[in-house]
Structure formats: structure tokens, C-alpha cells
Design a protein around this motif. Structure first.
Motif, PDB file in Angstrom:
ATOM      1  N   ALA A 223       0.829  -1.206   0.000  1.00 31.59           N
ATOM      2  CA  ALA A 223       0.000   0.000   0.000  1.00 31.59           C
ATOM      3  C   ALA A 223       0.860   1.250   0.000  1.00 31.59           C
ATOM      4  CB  ALA A 223      -0.926  -0.027   1.222  1.00 31.59           C
ATOM      5  N   GLU A 224       1.949   1.233   0.768  1.00 30.07           N
ATOM      6  CA  GLU A 224       2.845   2.394   0.818  1.00 30.07           C
ATOM      7  C   GLU A 224       3.513   2.621  -0.530  1.00 30.07           C
ATOM      8  OE1 GLU A 224       6.429   4.164   3.664  1.00 30.07           O
ATOM      9  OE2 GLU A 224       5.414   2.281   4.182  1.00 30.07           O
ATOM     10  N   ASN A 225       3.866   1.544  -1.211  1.00 30.34           N
ATOM     11  CA  ASN A 225       4.480   1.673  -2.535  1.00 30.34           C
ATOM     12  C   ASN A 225       3.567   2.399  -3.514  1.00 30.34           C
ATOM     13  OD1 ASN A 225       7.000   0.489  -2.134  1.00 30.34           O
ATOM     14  ND2 ASN A 225       6.209  -1.586  -2.440  1.00 30.34           N
ATOM     15  N   LEU A 226       2.253   2.221  -3.336  1.00 30.75           N
ATOM     16  CA  LEU A 226       1.313   2.876  -4.246  1.00 30.75           C
ATOM     17  C   LEU A 226       1.294   4.388  -4.060  1.00 30.75           C
ATOM     18  CD1 LEU A 226      -1.719   0.391  -4.080  1.00 30.75           C
ATOM     19  CD2 LEU A 226       0.049   0.561  -5.845  1.00 30.75           C
TER      20      LEU A 226
ATOM     21  N   GLY B 253       6.748   3.325  -7.156  1.00 28.97           N
ATOM     22  CA  GLY B 253       5.962   2.200  -6.647  1.00 28.97           C
ATOM     23  C   GLY B 253       4.673   2.014  -7.419  1.00 28.97           C
ATOM     24  N   TYR B 254       4.018   3.125  -7.747  1.00 31.69           N
ATOM     25  CA  TYR B 254       2.762   3.011  -8.493  1.00 31.69           C
ATOM     26  C   TYR B 254       3.019   2.503  -9.905  1.00 31.69           C
ATOM     27  CZ  TYR B 254      -1.991   3.823  -9.979  1.00 31.69           C
ATOM     28  OH  TYR B 254      -3.266   3.634 -10.437  1.00 31.69           O
ATOM     29  N   ALA B 255       4.128   2.950 -10.497  1.00 29.19           N
ATOM     30  CA  ALA B 255       4.457   2.484 -11.840  1.00 29.19           C
ATOM     31  C   ALA B 255       4.675   0.968 -11.861  1.00 29.19           C
ATOM     32  CB  ALA B 255       5.713   3.197 -12.341  1.00 29.19           C
TER      33      ALA B 255
ATOM     34  N   ASN C 219      -4.268  -5.440  -5.930  1.00 26.93           N
ATOM     35  CA  ASN C 219      -2.814  -5.553  -5.875  1.00 26.93           C
ATOM     36  C   ASN C 219      -2.323  -5.755  -4.443  1.00 26.93           C
ATOM     37  OD1 ASN C 219      -2.619  -5.134  -8.650  1.00 26.93           O
ATOM     38  ND2 ASN C 219      -2.478  -2.913  -8.421  1.00 26.93           N
ATOM     39  N   ILE C 220      -2.976  -5.088  -3.506  1.00 24.92           N
ATOM     40  CA  ILE C 220      -2.577  -5.205  -2.106  1.00 24.92           C
ATOM     41  C   ILE C 220      -2.892  -6.602  -1.575  1.00 24.92           C
ATOM     42  CG2 ILE C 220      -3.007  -4.330   0.224  1.00 24.92           C
ATOM     43  CD1 ILE C 220      -3.513  -1.580  -1.087  1.00 24.92           C
ATOM     44  N   ALA C 221      -4.075  -7.124  -1.919  1.00 26.02           N
ATOM     45  CA  ALA C 221      -4.425  -8.479  -1.494  1.00 26.02           C
ATOM     46  C   ALA C 221      -3.464  -9.502  -2.097  1.00 26.02           C
ATOM     47  CB  ALA C 221      -5.863  -8.798  -1.895  1.00 26.02           C
ATOM     48  N   GLN C 222      -3.069  -9.294  -3.348  1.00 28.10           N
ATOM     49  CA  GLN C 222      -2.129 -10.230  -3.975  1.00 28.10           C
ATOM     50  C   GLN C 222      -0.751 -10.168  -3.307  1.00 28.10           C
ATOM     51  OE1 GLN C 222      -2.526 -11.173  -8.332  1.00 28.10           O
ATOM     52  NE2 GLN C 222      -3.613  -9.211  -8.345  1.00 28.10           N
ATOM     53  N   ALA C 223      -0.355  -8.990  -2.840  1.00 28.03           N
ATOM     54  CA  ALA C 223       0.888  -8.897  -2.072  1.00 28.03           C
ATOM     55  C   ALA C 223       0.772  -9.713  -0.793  1.00 28.03           C
ATOM     56  CB  ALA C 223       1.192  -7.435  -1.752  1.00 28.03           C
ATOM     57  N   GLY C 224      -0.400  -9.665  -0.184  1.00 24.00           N
ATOM     58  CA  GLY C 224      -0.651 -10.499   0.979  1.00 24.00           C
ATOM     59  C   GLY C 224      -0.596 -11.976   0.639  1.00 24.00           C
TER      60      GLY C 224
END
Length: 456
Positions: free
Chosen positions: A106-109, A114-116, A341-346
Motif C-alpha cells: 500500500a505504501e508503494n502505491l 511504486g505506483y508504476a 494488488n494489495i491483497a495479492q501482495a498479501g
């Protein structure tokens, strides 16, 4: 003289009927061929007919209905301290190795770089690294590739999407009892006839009774004409995990009849019996007749985060020889923009060594809860199933109406359980208790139940 009723909307073909005099006229009893029919005026705001398949459904979906009854009980008993053993919703915190990964994502976004890298629309099939990791962790010893795995927002959503892919007028078979979404989604898509109140079944669905009398494995000859067979192991609600020999029989049946099995493995991580496979693809030939759906919901507490996957093998084909996977990919690309994207990181963190260990500890905690509840009911003198390879306890009340049992438990103990008939007619006479709960609540629930329902 016989009087029947029909419903006449205010809308009449292309014109909206608005005059009160005309409404009064339409509302009169009109003679039709020697009979009188009472016409009921329906005040509509459109000329769009309701989906007749959704109109077939009985009441609301099971768990919102239970929650509605619970809230009414709380209104009438505002001091009641409700303990929920009903809906299978996880209660313990998501392990920190997993939440830290999501927080970092989430912070990367919030940065350009990070968003790229992590922001924007993702692949509808799921992130490549996650699909590869799922294949490595859960399918390394079977013939499943990362390209066969489609990441989604959960099994329940994929069950309805699968119905959309296969379309209406399919011959469907389901375990009875089983997760109500299989039947309800079959009704909505147009695979059933009307509900029969005598049998408590929808027409055209084959209900495959699963009980202690047949070791919770159905007579598959009843499904000889079925095109789609919904099968869940460990079963929700009974908690029964199918053995290797049983699944060999299931796959053999599908290959002989040309049917496709939709195999729900949402609770596979709870299996400890080595004779009970954790994926249908452990069975030879399953990749030619099975689709498997699974989820992180009960593995890591992702019930609200929503992350799951469905496996559609490359060898699975329709009657015309085309790949089922191609149609599934097409449907997902049209109806889904990819999991968060955040859930997939999880999800990636779940599949790390640290994450796998954390999930194992979480599952062990819930299985300890299940053991407490199972032992409690057995000590109370009840016949109990499940609770060993699944987080559910299936308790027999000797044929009593399961909604009456539900009401009695709620009234006497301030405990919410799930009435067995909500999972199908074969579930009547049972209640399902969920092991998802804080330990102190599980122990308190055991105490209350013993005080009010002990037989011994």
C-alpha cells in the motif's frame, strides 16, 4: 364461484396508466368465461420484467437471514451477549508477516516508482509471480501449471462466474447438504425448475444425499445424467473429508459420464488425514474432468480481503474439443479487472516460508476450537461429525426441525448456530457449529450449551 388472482402492473405495454379512474377500473373484479378473477394492481416504476429465475429463490441467502434473526433477537434482548458459532467468518488477526507485506504494498502505491510498478490495472488472471507460487506450494506434485491457475477475489465469486461460463439449462448435481451458493447460483442462472415445498428441493437439480449411512459420500449413479457436479471436500457443513478411494470413484464417474466436477477445496488446509487428498488433482485423470476452486479466506483470515484462485487445467475440454480454460479466461477478462494488488501482495506473503508457518499456526488454533466444541457435544450425549479435518462440527438432534433448534439455542444460550436445513433438505435435524471464534468465546459457548442442552 371460484375467484383467482392475477397481477396487473400500472404499465400497460408502451404507456404508463396514471389515471385514478382507470386504476379503479382495472382493480374491479372482472368476469372471465364464467369465473371471476380479482386483478391486483402492482405499482411499478418500469416496464422491465423481473428475472424469473431469481424469483424462484426462497427467502434470502442463508447467512444474511441468520444475521437478520440475530439482530432482531438483540433488539428484543439488548443485554444479550451473543456468541456466534454460525457463519464461518474468521476472528483472529491476520499474521504479521502477511499484514506487513500488504502495508508495504500500500505504501508503494503512494510513490511514483511504486505506483508504476505495482499500481494500475493488473492482469485479470492474477500476478504471474503469485500464480507461480501457488503452483509451487499446492500443486508441485500434480500435473498443474501456473498458467492453469486464475487468481480472483474468492471462491464464492468464482462459483457464480463458473455458472455464467457454462450458461443456463445445464443438468446440475450437488452434495446434500452443501454450501448453499451452489444451489442458489444454479437457480439464478436458469438451471432449475420451481421449488417444491414438499421435498424442499428445486426441480431438475440432483440432490446427492451425504450422511453417516453412506460415509458422507453419495450414490453417484443418481448423477448419471448430470453435466456439472458440485463437490466440496472437506464438506461444508458436515466437515467430512473425502478419502482417496472416494475421489477416485468420483473422477471415474465423471470420465465415464462426460461430466465436469466443480471441486471446492476451500478448507483443504485443515485436512490432517493422509488418506484424504488436499487437491482433486492428486487423483489420476482429474485434470481431464475437474475444475478446482480455493481461497485464502479460511487459510489466512482473508474473508474481508477477498483473494482466491480457480484451477482450470489445460486438458479439460468441452464436447466440441475446445479448451474450457479459454472460455474461462475470456469470461474473467470481461467480468473481472483482477484481484486487488494489495491483497495479492498479501497472498505472496502467505506463500513465503514464514507465511506458510503462520497460516499453519492459525489453522491449528481453529482446529483446537473445533476439538473443544466436538468434545463438548459428545460429553453432552450428542452424535457429532466433522471437527477433525474441517473447522465445522455437525451435530445431530435426532430429526428435530433444525430451524427450531436454531431458535432454541439462540433463545436459551444467546448463541448463533446454523440450521442444517439451510444447506439442503438432508441437513434437517442437524446444526452446524463453526470453530471460528476467540478462544474465550468458544469456552463460554461450551459452558452455556452444557447448562441448557446436556443429555447426560
Amino acid at each position: 364461484m371460484h375467484t383467482s388472482s392475477s397481477y396487473l402492473p400500472i404499465f400497460a405495454h408502451t404507456q404508463c396508466v396514471a389515471r385514478s379512474s382507470l386504476l379503479e377500473k382495472l382493480g374491479r373484479t372482472l368476469p372471465i368465461k364464467g369465473r371471476h378473477r380479482k386483478t391486483v394492481i402492482v405499482h411499478a416504476t418500469s416496464n422491465v420484467r423481473r428475472n424469473p429465475n431469481i424469483a424462484k429463490l426462497q427467502a434470502g441467502y442463508l447467512f444474511p437471514e441468520i444475521n437478520r434473526i440475530k439482530m432482531k433477537h438483540l433488539e428484543e434482548n439488548p443485554d444479550a451477549k451473543i456468541i456466534s458459532l454460525g457463519i464461518g467468518d474468521t476472528t483472529e488477526p491476520i499474521p504479521q508477516p502477511i499484514t506487513k507485506a500488504m502495508a508495504a504494498a500500500a505504501e508503494n502505491l503512494g510513490t511514483l516508482d511504486g505506483y508504476a510498478r505495482y499500481g494500475g490495472y493488473g492482469a485479470e488472471q492474477g500476478q504471474t509471480l503469485l500464480r507461480e507460487k501457488l503452483a509451487e506450494r499446492f500443486y508441485a506434485d500434480v500435473n498443474i501449471q501456473a498458467s492453469d491457475i486464475f487468481v480472483s477475489d474468492g471462491s464464492k465469486c468464482d462459483i457464480s462466474r463458473l455458472q455464467m461460463m457454462f450458461g443456463s439449462n445445464r443438468r446440475v448435481a450437488v452434495q446434500d447438504p452443501s454450501y448453499p451458493a451452489y444451489v442458489d447460483s444454479s437457480v439464478m442462472i436458469g438451471n432449475t425448475e420451481m421449488y417444491d415445498h414438499a421435498s424442499k428441493q428445486y426441480g431438475k437439480i440432483v440432490y446427492l444425499a451425504c450422511s453417516s449411512e453412506n460415509d458422507f459420500f453419495p450414490n453417484l449413479s443418481l448423477a448419471k445424467d448430470a453435466e456439472l457436479i458440485f463437490f466440496c471436500s472437506p464438506n461444508n457443513p458436515t466437515g467430512a473429508a473425502a478419502t482417496r478411494d472416494q475421489l477416485i470413484e468420483l473422477v471415474r464417474h465423471a470420465k465415464e459420464t462426460g461430466s465436469i466436477i466443480i471441486y471446492d477445496a476451500a478448507y483443504a488446509i485443515y485436512i490432517s488425514n493422509p488418506n484424504c487428498p488436499k487437491t482433486i488433482f492428486e487423483i489420476p485423470g482429474a485434470d481431464e474432468c475437474c475444475i478446482e476452486t480455493c481461497s485464502f479466506s479460511k487459510y489466512a483470515g482473508f474473508t474481508g480481503l477477498r483473494l482466491g484462485w480457480t484451477v482450470v487445467p489445460d486438458k479439460l475440454k468441452f464436447a466440441d474439443g475446445s479448451l474450457v480454460k479459454n472460455d474461462w479466461n475470456r469470461l474473467m477478462c470481461t467480468s473481472f479487472n483482477g484481484a486487488s494488488n494489495i491483497a495479492q501482495a498479501g497472498g505472496m506473503a502467505c506463500l513465503s516460508d514464514e507465511g506458510m508457518n503462520a497460516m499453519s499456526e492459525l489453522v491449528s488454533f481453529y482446529k483446537e476450537n473445533a476439538a473443544i466444541l466436538k468434545n463438548t457435544f459428545e460429553e453432552m450425549g450428542y452424535t457429532v461429525y466433522g471437527g477433525t479435518d474441517a473447522p465445522y462440527i455437525w451435530v445431530s438432534f435426532d430429526g428435530r426441525d433444525s430451524w427450531e433448534i436454531f431458535t432454541e439455542v439462540l433463545t436459551k444460550c444467546d448463541i448463533v448456530v446454523t440450521p442444517g436445513s439451510g444447506f439442503g433438505p438432508a441437513g434437517d435435524g442437524f446444526i452446524r457449529c463453526s470453530a471460528f471464534g476467540h478462544r474465550e468465546n468458544i469456552i463460554e459457548a461450551a459452558h452455556r450449551l452444557k447448562e441448557s442442552f446436556s443429555r447426560s
